[in-house]
Design an enzyme around this catalytic site. Sequence first.
Site, short mmCIF file in Angstrom:
data_model
loop_
_atom_site.label_atom_id
_atom_site.label_comp_id
_atom_site.label_asym_id
_atom_site.label_seq_id
_atom_site.Cartn_x
_atom_site.Cartn_y
_atom_site.Cartn_z
N GLY A 1 0.83 -1.19 0.00
CA GLY A 1 0.00 0.00 0.00
C GLY A 1 0.86 1.24 0.00
O GLY A 1 2.09 1.18 0.15
N GLY B 1 -0.17 8.69 2.57
CA GLY B 1 0.32 10.04 2.44
C GLY B 1 1.76 10.19 2.93
O GLY B 1 2.47 11.09 2.49
N GLY C 1 4.15 7.64 3.05
CA GLY C 1 5.14 6.69 2.55
C GLY C 1 4.47 5.38 2.22
O GLY C 1 3.25 5.27 2.21
N ASP D 1 -9.36 12.14 8.60
CA ASP D 1 -9.14 11.58 7.27
C ASP D 1 -9.86 10.25 7.12
O ASP D 1 -9.30 9.27 6.67
CB ASP D 1 -7.65 11.43 6.99
CG ASP D 1 -7.36 11.30 5.49
OD1 ASP D 1 -8.26 11.64 4.69
OD2 ASP D 1 -6.27 10.86 5.13
#
Length: 900
Positions: free
Chosen positions: A578, A581, A583, A719
Amino acid sequence: MKQTVIGMLLHFLLVLFGVLAILVLIQAQDQSGFISIDCGLSELSSYSETDTGINYISDAKFIDSGVSKRIPPTEIIVKQQLEHVRSFPSGVRNCYRINVTSDTKYLIRASFYYGNYDDLNEPPQFDLHFGANVWDTVKFTNLSLIATSEIIYTPSQDYIQPCLVNTGNGTPFISSIELRTLNNTAYVTNSTKTVLSNFLRFDIGSITNIEYRYKDDVFDRVWFPYEVDWARLNTSLNNNDLVQNDYEPPRIVMSTAATPVNASAPMQFHWSVDNENDQYYAYFHFNEVEKLAENETRSFNITVNGDFLFGPEIPVHQAVHTIVSTKPLTGAARYLFSLLKTENSTLPPILNAYEVYKVMDFPQSETEQDDVDTITNIKKAYGVARNWQGDPCGPVNYMWEGLNCSIDDANNPPRITSLNLSSSGLTGEIASFISKLAMLEYLDLSNNSLNGPIPDFLIQLRSLKVLNVGKNNLTGLVPSGLLERSKTGSLSLSVDDDNLGLCTMNCKKKNIAVPLVASFSALVVIVLISLGLWILRRQKVVVTSSNSKERGSMKSKHQRFSYTEILNITDNFKTTIGEGGFGKVYFGILQDQTQVAVKRLSPSSMQGYKEFQSEAQLLMIVHHRNLVSLIGYCDEGEIKALIYEYMANGNLQQHLFVENSTILNWNERLKIAVDAAHGNVLFMETYFLHFAALYCPLCEFSGLDYLHNGCKPPIMHRDLKPSNILLDENLHAKIADFGLSRAFGNDDDSHVSTRPAGTIGYADPEYQRTGNTNKKNDIYSFGIILFELITGKKAMVRASGENIHILQWVISLVKGGDIRNIVDTRLQGEFSISSAWKVVEIAMSCVSQTTAERPGISQISTELKECLSLDMVQRNNGSTSARDELVSVATVSVSTFLAR
Ligand SMILES: *[C@@H]1O[C@H](CO)[C@@H](O)[C@H](O)[C@H]1NC(C)=O
Ligand SMILES: *[C@@H]1O[C@H](CO)[C@@H](O)[C@H](O)[C@H]1NC(C)=O
Ligand SMILES: *[C@@H]1O[C@H](CO)[C@@H](O)[C@H](O)[C@H]1NC(C)=O
Ligand SMILES: *[C@@H]1O[C@H](CO)[C@@H](O)[C@H](O)[C@H]1NC(C)=O
Ligand SMILES: *[C@@H]1O[C@H](CO)[C@@H](O)[C@H](O)[C@H]1NC(C)=O
Ligand SMILES: *[C@@H]1O[C@H](CO)[C@@H](O)[C@H](O)[C@H]1NC(C)=O
Ligand SMILES: *[C@@H]1O[C@H](CO)[C@@H](O)[C@H](O)[C@H]1NC(C)=O
Ligand SMILES: *[C@@H]1O[C@H](CO)[C@@H](O)[C@H](O)[C@H]1NC(C)=O
């Protein structure tokens, strides 16, 4: 001056270390891996047994029950370790706890020599348990026989618990316990979980007719001479004459062999078993004892009950060769082995030694280590006078009195779910470690003499459904978090009877001293924390490798990893699973084979360091099934990484929007919504409990409202989106990525956004417009996620060539009033209309323009649960799809909605 003192100290330490190392080496010379316990031997005693030279020690430090007894001198005592016994006149189950090295293969032998030690002339019969499993039944056919139970087993914990269990047939006792580490590559079966119980072990063709064990056998197995009318062959083998294999059978055993008297006849032997369904592994050891001439060969096949097992076997001169049945033998009452000379062989078959082991079943895992540690602490702290011995949850019939456990068949360790310590004479305060029984649902501490307050930490018991602390001497406020849950009906709380000093609501007196005291204690706490951090920092410099032993007796769940370890875990960052944001996220495997996800903070995004820290801090404390667990972290210079549990089913985004993925059904979607909401509630509450109280000790204490309406800090995820909702192998949802959340320390900060947060489509337009953060921003995002779950469409929908927001698309359809136009067409109508309308309703309220109209997350959570039960009811009533449902249901829902 300082320098020289340190120098001297170092020197001294080095010398000490050297001496210790030498001592350890001497010890390890031949009995390394041996633990030899003479049960009943007086404490601190030890001796070296004369025949074998094995060092036996007293059992006193491995058990705290039982009494020491001695075999009367009138009886024959063949070995010194059999002279004493420990006998257990009281308690149903009495257990030893012996430290071992986990994941190492052990030979474990318990011996029992009755020798009329109790002068009753009647040997008892009793059971043996091994941790959570039944091991054996010990019985004696003859007073002077020695009973032994011997297994080969690889413990998964760093201790074992052999137990003696009184079954009503006399007082259990034990003479000795012996542990020897074996070579992990020997006695391999088709599963590492298999337990092998020794059934036979024979030295064939022995010319001395005596049994051999240590020092002839490096693993201290006992080899019995086997007498049949075969011809004996023998040779003399000196040191190093014999080439060994992993089994290392003793040289003296391998120097003799038997062969049929009639050279052309097969060599046959058999054994019988009680139960045809039992499984057996047989191990045959061969060594050619004769030096064969050029024109001579020895070659034979091995069959069992006429079926070919192995062949042709050609024993090698002076080298051990072991034949193992590749799969367990089963299905017969009698196993007849034949060694058949092949046509070309000039010599008859031979056999030097063989062993047979019965496959045993240890089906139950040992109880979760944290729960065991906690309940052991509770036992110690309160001096619980019950027969609490061995594994708390197993075997099932022997669960500790007052406990209940969840035991599933999926090999998950059992967890303690219920603790009843009512009327147990408990005194003192309610101990904080009770809150570590993370899965506890039922806690009864009533009718004791407990004093002090009902502690806040009980709120951490998220699964708690029943709490009874009545009939005690408790004082102070009942924590509001508990009251809250009791009000919503999720907790049945009994506090009042006889706890005269206890008050539930309105007894908090206005007191000027309180703020002062409170601020002062907050200050003390902050100072203590800073001190702790400072000490940690200092340790970081001194201790380079992480040593879990230094963290006290409770094993820490969270670990600090070095960069090298991270490299090992991720196999040099081999597999990317994956990208976030901050890394990339990599797949990894810990030493104990746990799968993990390693999130590495890219060096370029150092502004993310704060988020990294806040995420690490938060997750270090929070641990729940709806929050992704942090296993550890790495903070080595430039290298920052977080190690999480691995979520086998990836994230919600992949399931909803990636083509070719299996379609989540309606029920799964509802469950995910419930889990995610619950995760949010938890996240906020826990954060609040641990941090907010520090910043804001003076605020009115009233559960979630505290967060939402009263005090700072407002806690937000900021988020929320489907890619931050991860799914485990059972599709349970967990919230991830708290990186953006943070707590603001004071009023001024709370409305200032220090960096843009959120993702387009999910971010609250209110926030985007004004830049002001509000605790309801998360609720908006959650509403969007609900719509995505309902419709299967992304937050930004592609319609007639342009990207429009899902709300623009969905709202007109909602007004249209036909739920089938809204719900994901891929479900093909397989959903219940009433639950779908209700979710739409909840989602609509979440995205309400006015933030004040948006419900709180706990209300959302409750309502989603109702949707789930609506869906369940419908399924149980057999009408599983929208097609079957009455239209009137839909009409009612629509009108309810439009009335809002
Ligand atoms: C076994 O190990 C535990 C934890 O490492 C330790 O506390 C205990 O003292 C050990 N017991 C013995 C008998 O060595
Ligand atoms: C018990 O076993 C011993 C040794 O095998 C034997 O000599 C003795 O006769 C046996 N006693 C009884 C009562 O069977
Ligand atoms: C090992 O073999 C036995 C018998 O064939 C079978 O019952 C068992 O399931 C096998 N175990 C594993 C782990 O393959
Ligand atoms: C285990 O067996 C292998 C192969 O025979 C050998 O190399 C190794 O040293 C053995 N290990 C121990 C601990 O004896
Ligand atoms: C092998 O050779 C020896 C003489 O070298 C002879 O005595 C013996 O009979 C032979 N054995 C066989 C099996 O042929
Ligand atoms: C021994 O086994 C082999 C196969 O490995 C077979 O060819 C041979 O016929 C067998 N001999 C006897 C005597 O069973
Ligand atoms: C047995 O002997 C025959 C003839 O000498 C040879 O062809 C065959 O390969 C031998 N078989 C074995 C298993 O050694
Ligand atoms: C309860 O606590 C009060 C105050 O500490 C004490 O006076 C009283 O004796 C206690 N009662 C019991 C039953 O322990």
